[in-house]
Design an enzyme around this catalytic site. Structure first.
Site, PDB file in Angstrom:
ATOM      1  N   CYS A   1       0.677  -1.372   0.042  1.00  0.00           N
ATOM      2  CA  CYS A   1      -0.020  -0.142  -0.261  1.00  0.00           C
ATOM      3  C   CYS A   1       0.776   1.510   0.031  1.00  0.00           C
ATOM      4  O   CYS A   1       0.981   2.154   1.291  1.00  0.00           O
ATOM      5  CB  CYS A   1      -0.998  -0.241   1.242  1.00  0.00           C
ATOM      6  SG  CYS A   1      -1.928   1.567   1.696  1.00  0.00           S
ATOM      7  N   LEU A   2       1.538   1.804  -1.194  1.00  0.00           N
ATOM      8  CA  LEU A   2       2.462   3.260  -0.810  1.00  0.00           C
ATOM      9  C   LEU A   2       1.523   3.565  -2.550  1.00  0.00           C
ATOM     10  O   LEU A   2       1.468   3.270  -3.871  1.00  0.00           O
ATOM     11  CB  LEU A   2       3.523   2.539  -0.452  1.00  0.00           C
ATOM     12  CG  LEU A   2       4.429   2.338  -1.988  1.00  0.00           C
ATOM     13  CD1 LEU A   2       5.566   2.545  -0.912  1.00  0.00           C
ATOM     14  CD2 LEU A   2       3.997   0.698  -1.890  1.00  0.00           C
TER      15      LEU A   2
END
Lengths: 153, 434
Positions: A90-91
């Site tokens: 998640c980035l």
């Protein structure tokens, strides 16, 4: 899920097939098109070279207004992939507040590929691995390769 | 009447004549027989032993046999294994004895007193102190937390000692509290070495959470001591039916709960390192991902967006264009909705987005009138400003739309020359955000 979203996913699949990032293969099930299975080879020259990773890309009902969810089904020693059964990543554009509808899955796949080539320790999900990546690259490489041997062959 | 207590003579040798009102009962330590002294004398009539003692009100040798070592202040039976009546603290409760003419505690008891101040029943904080020595759940940073817990215990213990001169419990409660040692029934709380801030969620990926139970257990213990569960299922077990309704330490509790959002957060919501705090913050930001993104645009603003028909010059270099939301190709003449930043989409597509975010899906510039004028007073202005660096490159066409050199930029006066420098309105981003 709206028909528009399904239509878009279909289109995106077509686009991905036409322009698949290197070393990736997408298993697409028309019956369940919101879950893509991606098989990915560890990029040559990276710590993950020689590994074969299975990923799942899940499209939320609100897609494309919400980002797809990427999770590694194969364990991977990586600062940006959570070290649990979720294997979430998640980035960048995958962050809910960074995501915008014009982003495409093919960009997500490229992001994943790039992150395997070059992890981003400053936006990590596993701080200890990120720290090791920054402070002791040799040890990180060793661990990453060890995990490839153990889990990703 | 001068009693022989002060003399060096042991109490059992008290002459019968000094207590004429009743008959002396004798007790044989060998066969545990009992008889009256005036009937059979000092020697046991049953076994002939002279290892006998006079039973006195304050010195009943029969208790010694039943209680084993109850008068041995040097030994401290293991609380976990000791039966209720063997708990040494039951005999050394300073509050219970406070009203009587009790003996002064001996030196060894004083060291136990500190323990006792937190131990008798209601104050399970004791468990928190001693768990620093327990092998399970010994995470890093434990010594520090343990030290903090001891500090808290000392504070609380001292205050309780001052404030509770008379215990509020009845005998039944006391029996129960001493029954199981450090964690009496009624306010047991559990240590969870792998406590997480909250469960991980595939939809909101969060970083690995280090166990944070040390601090949370310290606080859970405190809550338990006050009989006020801090909330949450784990804490609910802490409720102490014997706790006084209004505890004098409630101000301290209030202070502690004041740190928690809403005052009823789960006890796990505590961190004690910068890294852990960062994680919590980023988790919160991910959870409430839309909160630092701009809020929804007013329906009136969405409806007011200009429609236009796709024209030749809107098509890309390959002579085709698509709505970047649904990825459907658009044809010349088709009606689309154009945002102030000149990005255009199908009206239905962009309306769905704008109903949640008051920004252009492409460049994040705000769409509302008031965010266009005077630098924008909605969240859109502030949010786009924070994304300014990114959007500037993504949206080159915006560079030549008048004074707004950058989407979401402040409206400035002047042209940047020496004579007419840029002047930015004085509103700060925080004010604009509101």
């Amino acid at each position: 899920m709206s028909t528009g979203a399904k239509k878009r996913i279909m289109k995106e699949y077509g686009e991905c097939m036409a322009d698949t990032p290197p070393g990736m293969k997408i298993n697409f099930d028309e019956q369940n098109m919101t879950e893509w299975e991606v098989l990915m080879d560890g990029p040559d020259g990276s710590s993950y070279a020689g590994g074969h990773f299975k990923l799942k890309i899940t499209f939320p009902n609100e897609y494309p207004f919400k980002p797809p969810v990427v999770s590694f089904k194969t364990k991977i020693y990586h600062p940006n992939v959570s070290n649990d059964d979720k294997g979430s990543m998640c980035l960048g554009l995958l962050r809910p507040d960074e995501w915008k509808p014009p982003n495409k899955v093919v960009a997500v796949l490229r992001l994943i590929h790039n992150l395997l080539v070059e992890p981003n320790p400053d936006d990590s999900i596993e701080p200890s691995i990120a720290n090791e990546y920054k402070e002791n690259r040799k040890e990180f490489d060793k661990n990453a390769k060890d995990w490839v041997k153990r889990y990703a062959k | 009447m001068e009693q022989s207590r002060a003399h060096s003579q042991p109490p059992p040798r008290v002459p019968a004549a000094q207590t004429p009102a009743r008959r002396d009962t004798m007790f044989c330590h060998k066969c545990q027989d009992e008889w009256y002294r005036d009937e059979h004398g000092l020697t046991c009539p049953a076994c002939g032993s002279d290892f006998t003692e006079i039973v006195e009100e304050d010195n009943d040798p029969r208790d010694v046999h039943i209680h084993d070592h109850s008068d041995d202040t040097e030994s401290m039976p293991d609380l976990e294994e000791a039966p209720a009546h063997l708990n040494p603290f039951a005999h050394h409760n300073p509050w219970r004895d406070a009203g009587h003419d009790a003996d002064d505690p001996e030196e060894t008891d004083i060291s136990q007193l500190r323990y006792q101040q937190v131990a008798p029943g209601r104050f399970t904080v004791t468990g928190t102190v001693y768990r620093t020595m327990s092998p399970s759940g010994a995470g890093r940073g434990n010594p520090n937390v343990g030290g903090f817990a001891s500090m808290l215990n000392n504070i609380i213990g001292a205050q309780i000692g001052q404030m509770h001169t008379v215990p509020p419990q009845n005998d039944e409660a006391e029996r129960q509290q001493s029954g199981s040692g450090t964690t009496p029934a009624g306010h047991r709380f559990h240590y969870q070495a792998n406590a997480r801030l909250f469960p991980r969620d595939a939809n909101h990926a969060g970083p690995q959470i280090e166990p944070v139970d040390e601090m949370s257990n310290v606080l859970a213990g405190l809550m338990a001591a006050f009989g006020e569960p801090p909330g949450g299922p784990r804490a609910a077990q802490n409720h102490d039916p014997y706790a006084p309704p209004a505890h004098p330490l409630n101000p301290l509790l209030a202070m502690l709960t004041g740190f928690m959002p809403g005052g009823n957060a789960a006890a796990g919501d505590f961190v004690y390192s910068q890294e852990a705090l960062d994680r919590v913050i980023s988790q919160l930001m991910e959870q409430t991902s839309t909160s630092n993104a701009p809020g929804p645009a007013p329906q009136s603003d969405i409806d007011a967006l200009p429609r236009k028909h796709v024209s030749m010059d809107m098509l890309g270099p390959e002579g085709r264009a698509e709505c970047s939301i649904c990825m459907d190709e658009v044809n010349i003449g088709e009606e689309v909705t154009e945002l102030p930043c000149h990005h255009w989409f199908h009206h239905g597509c962009v309306a769905m987005w704008l109903a949640e975010h008051d920004t252009c899906p492409h460049c994040r510039q705000g769409i509302s009138e008031h965010s266009e004028n005077a630098g924008g007073t909605t969240a859109g202005g502030a949010a786009t400003a924070s994304h300014g660096a990114a959007t500037a490159t993504q949206n080159p066409q915006n560079a030549n739309t008048g004074s707004r050199s950058m989407p979401g930029a402040f409206d400035v006066e002047g042209d940047g020359s020496l004579d007419h420098p840029f002047v930015v309105p004085s509103a700060s981003p925080e004010q604009r955000r509101g």
